[in-house]
Enzyme design. Sequence first.
Site, mmCIF file in Angstrom:
data_model
loop_
_atom_site.group_PDB
_atom_site.id
_atom_site.type_symbol
_atom_site.label_atom_id
_atom_site.label_comp_id
_atom_site.label_asym_id
_atom_site.label_seq_id
_atom_site.Cartn_x
_atom_site.Cartn_y
_atom_site.Cartn_z
ATOM 1 N N LYS A 70 -3.013 1.114 -16.038
ATOM 2 C CA LYS A 70 -2.813 0.733 -17.436
ATOM 3 C C LYS A 70 -2.886 1.926 -18.392
ATOM 4 O O LYS A 70 -2.316 1.898 -19.493
ATOM 5 C CB LYS A 70 -3.848 -0.308 -17.851
ATOM 6 C CG LYS A 70 -3.603 -1.710 -17.298
ATOM 7 C CD LYS A 70 -2.463 -2.391 -18.039
ATOM 8 C CE LYS A 70 -2.350 -3.859 -17.680
ATOM 9 N NZ LYS A 70 -1.286 -4.542 -18.442
ATOM 10 N N SER A 330 -3.277 -1.262 -7.817
ATOM 11 C CA SER A 330 -3.126 -1.120 -9.272
ATOM 12 C C SER A 330 -4.439 -0.939 -10.024
ATOM 13 O O SER A 330 -4.439 -0.484 -11.165
ATOM 14 C CB SER A 330 -2.379 -2.321 -9.844
ATOM 15 O OG SER A 330 -3.056 -3.526 -9.533
#
Length: 531
Positions: A70, A330
Amino acid sequence: MLDFSGCGDRDKSEVKPVDLAHYYLQKILLSSVYDVAKVTPLSHMGKLSARLGQEIYLKREDMQPVHSFKLRGAYNRISQLTQPECERGVVCASAGNHAQGVALSASSRGIDAVIVMPTTTPDIKIDAVRRRGGNVLLHGESFDQANAHAQHLAQTEGRVYIAPFDDEAVIAGQGTVAQEMLQQQRDLELVFVPVGGGGLVAGIAAYYKAVRPSVKIIGVEPEDAACLKAAMAAGEPVTLSQVGLFADGVAVKRIGAEPFRIAKHYVDEVVTVSSDEICAAVKDIFEDTRAIAEPAGALSLAGLKKYLAQTTPALAEAGKPARKVAAILSGANVNFHSLRYVSERCELGEQKEAVLAVKVPEVPGSFLKFCELLGKRAMTEFNYRFSGRDSAVVFAGIRLSGGQSELKEIIASLTSGGFEVQDLSSDETAKLHVRYMVGGHPTEPLSERLFSFEFPEYPGALLKFLTTLGSRWNISLFHYRNHGAAFGRVLAGFEVPEGDNEAFGRFLTELGFVWQEETHSPAYRLFLGSK
């Protein structure tokens, strides 16, 4: 040579599908993420590759400064702010990785950042955002309420709202993951990408389809939060009525409009996986890398495994060589206490454990016969409480080495032995609640004694216990659960008439296991003992 002339000046609605990838390729190549982000490794997963017969790679976005991809999108968006916008500050809403990405990105450029988080956000996540330089504002009991307040602050205070996924600059920043992957391994055939709001899969898909369109991009979603799959079926974004929260990093009800516009052209397939399959992937990542992924972080590997299980046999039969495939790890901002759940469920996710309800006659020796039919198979769990003189239902976990075919053999063997069997391996209520609720007070007074034992964890330990016990004393309560230690802990109750205490003591000595009497335990008296 690719021609980008004019791409950046067009109305987005006029950009043709073939140009859309090039439009984002230019934005990805011009992204400035490496002021704060780092190039992460594309690690070969040796153990899993050997097990599945394919070459499997893992993109280690857990190694970013905020332990999540992110950061890329957040910084790329913030880096493009004008000086007046920087002076007004930024605002976002998030209870997870986007919050940390915005906080670090803003602080690195001396920009004031307000991070609106729901009041239900755990302290560990609030503290992490504050350490990154974000000003935390707690508002509302859900993300939707926090997000509405963040947008209100953007309007009333002039702050720039930093969207988590539905933004061109954010998508382009996430697309730098694909740029690195192509440089690190040029001959990947399949890339599996986790999907929440869609920013990551959109960026990766656009980059690959512009540069190497033969690579298949496969989005992976939880079965209970499949907003991209729903949008693909409807031809437009739709809002799910509710989503599961286990993989909270991708628990998004509606795919972003811009991510979907990209995904509908460039994402080749969407795979959905269960929570158990995600747990199994968390374990696979740990065994190969010693990294502990958050559930959303392991999502794409779970999809990779499921996809390969469905497609590899046919390719192997046709003599096709092993494929080179990759998944994105992720994020690794895992709530430590959730690991207990992951540990409990990963074996079910790999079909290495089955959960059965077995009806047995309430006579001495029934459990022994049950275990003899199972043979040397390891028991992972055994729950039973006396409830009547006719029959009892046992909640049993059994370790499997042969998957569904072995499970069918076990059920057939028990059924032919006179036991009624029901497979609960896919019953979420059984796995999540009932297994911990088996018990209660007996329906009639019992001359019961309660003992805790330490069982050595080897196949046949339970069988030895029951063989030594024989059929002299009735087992009135039994609970066992394997936790991966060298010794398993067992709680067992026996009907022992007062005149049998000396003989029962000899049985305990002969058994040779470490034991302790628990008959006077307050918990036993309150919840399990005879009334």
